[in-house]
Design an enzyme around this catalytic site. Structure first.
Site, PDB file in Angstrom:
ATOM      1  N   ASP A 133     -12.859  20.607   7.872  1.00 61.21           N
ATOM      2  CA  ASP A 133     -14.070  21.426   7.923  1.00 61.21           C
ATOM      3  C   ASP A 133     -14.640  21.720   6.541  1.00 61.21           C
ATOM      4  O   ASP A 133     -15.388  22.679   6.390  1.00 61.21           O
ATOM      5  CB  ASP A 133     -13.706  22.775   8.575  1.00 61.21           C
ATOM      6  N   CYS A 187     -16.513  15.858  32.351  1.00 59.14           N
ATOM      7  CA  CYS A 187     -17.224  17.098  32.685  1.00 59.14           C
ATOM      8  C   CYS A 187     -17.823  17.036  34.093  1.00 59.14           C
ATOM      9  O   CYS A 187     -17.981  18.079  34.741  1.00 59.14           O
ATOM     10  CB  CYS A 187     -18.345  17.366  31.674  1.00 59.14           C
ATOM     11  N   CYS A 193     -20.261  26.236  31.451  1.00 57.62           N
ATOM     12  CA  CYS A 193     -20.497  26.684  30.071  1.00 57.62           C
ATOM     13  C   CYS A 193     -21.973  27.022  29.852  1.00 57.62           C
ATOM     14  O   CYS A 193     -22.299  28.031  29.219  1.00 57.62           O
ATOM     15  CB  CYS A 193     -20.008  25.642  29.068  1.00 57.62           C
ATOM     16  N   CYS A 197     -23.301  31.146  29.047  1.00 65.14           N
ATOM     17  CA  CYS A 197     -23.724  31.523  27.689  1.00 65.14           C
ATOM     18  C   CYS A 197     -24.803  32.601  27.744  1.00 65.14           C
ATOM     19  O   CYS A 197     -25.913  32.349  28.230  1.00 65.14           O
ATOM     20  CB  CYS A 197     -24.233  30.305  26.923  1.00 65.14           C
ATOM     21  N   CYS A 243     -17.985  30.049  26.277  1.00 65.46           N
ATOM     22  CA  CYS A 243     -18.160  28.718  26.875  1.00 65.46           C
ATOM     23  C   CYS A 243     -16.825  27.997  27.073  1.00 65.46           C
ATOM     24  O   CYS A 243     -16.686  27.168  27.978  1.00 65.46           O
ATOM     25  CB  CYS A 243     -19.129  27.867  26.048  1.00 65.46           C
TER      26      CYS A 243
END
Length: 309
Positions: A133, A187, A193, A197, A243
Site C-alpha cells: 500500500d 458474486c 453490499c 451502503c 459492505c
C-alpha cells in the site's frame, strides 16, 4: 519439476511458514483491462481529495516501471478477521476491523522482507521490491490475477476460502515464476453490499465512488465532513466495514493467527464516554503503532463530534 516450478513452490512454502494465508503469482505485465477503468474512475473524480491516486498513472499499470526487468508479481494475503468484534455494546462507536491491532504496513512489510531475504539466500541474485500500500501498485488487480479471489461488487477482493477481511502485499521480482491465473467471479446476482451502503458509495456494481465512502470521510478527508452525510455513519468513527459485514462470503471468515493484529488491551474495554473523553496521552498509548494514528487525535475527535451532534 522445472527450476521455475521449483522456485515458485519454495516461495509459496516459505510464505506459508511466515504466516501468510495465501501466496500466488502473476506475470508482471501491463494491466490492459484496468487502464480504461482507472482512467474513467479518475475522470469522474471518484478519488475525491485523494490526489495521490492520480499520480504515477503509468507506474500504477505497469510493474516493470517500478522494478527494472520485472517478470513476476508475488501476491500475499494476511487475514485480519478478529476473534471478537469491537465494541460489543449497542450504540457504541466503531472502528474498522483492520485498525484493531498494529498498523498492517509494519506487519506485512516485515514478513515480506523476510520472504525477500529467503529468496536471496536460497535462489540467488534476484532484484525486487516489497510493496504494502506504499507505492502506485494496484494490489486488487494483482490479487485477482494471482488467483487469490475475485474483485467483488464492493471492489474488495473476495476469497472463497476466507471471505474478504485480509490485507494484500506484493513482491515485484525480476525472477521468472509460474503464474497461477485468475478464478471466476462468484458474486452472482447478490447486491447486499450495494443495498447496505448508507452513503450510496457503491454507485454501481464494481464501482465505488471513493469520495462518498465512510472510510474516506473518516480517514482521508482532512477538512470538515459535509452536512449532507450527517446521520448516515452508523457510529463508524474510523473506516467502515458495512459492505464486507453483509457479504455472504464472509461467513467463511475465521479469526486470524497474527498476534500483532490483536487490539491493545485498553481498546477492548473502550466505551462511548472513553472515546468522547480521549486525551492525547491515551491516544498515543493505545494507538502507538496503529493505523488510527493516520487520522490523528484531532481527526478522530472531529469524527466523533460529527456523529454525536
Amino acid at each position: 519439476m522445472t527450476p521455475i516450478q521449483f522456485h515458485t513452490q519454495r516461495i509459496k512454502t516459505k510464505a506459508s511458514e511466515l504466516g501468510f494465508d495465501f501466496c500466488g503469482v502473476s506475470k508482471a505485465e501491463f494491466l490492459e483491462d484496468e487502464a480504461p477503468r482507472l482512467e474513467s474512475w479518475l475522470n469522474r473524480n471518484m478519488h475525491g481529495q485523494m490526489s495521490y491516486m492520480a499520480n504515477h498513472f503509468d507506474k500504477r499499470l505497469d510493474p516493470r516501471l517500478l522494478v527494472e526487468g520485472a517478470k513476476s508479481v508475488v501476491t500475499v494475503l494476511l487475514n485480519y478477521y478478529p476473534e471478537k468484534t469491537l465494541p460489543e455494546g449497542e450504540g457504541e462507536y466503531k472502528l474498522s476491523k483492520y485498525a484493531y491491532g498494529m498498523d498492517y504496513h509494519f506487519v506485512i512489510k516485515d514478513k515480506l522482507k523476510d520472504l525477500m531475504a529467503f529468496i536471496h539466500e536460497e535462489i540467488g541474485e534476484v532484484n525486487g521490491r516489497v510493496f504494502v500500500d506504499s507505492a502506485p501498485v494496484m494490489d486488487k488487480a494483482w490479487a485477482k490475477r494471482s488467483g487469490a479471489g475475485w474483485v467483488g461488487k464492493h471492489t474488495n477482493v473476495i476469497s472463497r476460502e476466507m471471505g474478504s477481511f485480509f490485507f494484500i502485499g506484493e513482491l515485484i521480482l525480476d525472477l521468472e515464476l509460474e503464474p497461477d491465473g485468475p478464478i471466476k467471479d462468484y458474486c452472482g446476482t447478490c447486491t447486499r453490499c450495494l443495498d447496505a451502503c448508507p452513503t450510496n458509495a457503491i454507485s454501481e456494481p464494481y464501482v465505488v465512488d471513493g469520495s462518498k465512502c465512510i472510510s474516506y470521510f473518516t480517514i482521508e478527508l482532512k477538512e470538515a465532513i459535509p452536512d449532507e452525510v450527517k446521520g448516515q455513519f452508523q457510529n463508524w468513527i474510523f473506516g467502515c466495514d458495512i459492505c464486507q459485514d453483509v457479504c455472504p462470503w464472509n461467513r467463511f471468515s475465521r479469526p486470524h493467527r497474527t498476534p500483532e493484529l490483536n487490539p491493545h488491551p485498553s481498546l477492548t474495554t473502550f466505551t462511548k464516554s472513553d472515546w468522547e473523553e480521549i486525551s492525547e496521552e491515551i491516544f498515543r498509548e493505545v494507538f502507538r503503532r496503529s493505523a488510527v494514528k493516520r487520522t490523528k487525535l484531532e481527526g478522530l475527535k472531529r469524527n466523533i463530534l460529527f456523529i454525536k451532534e
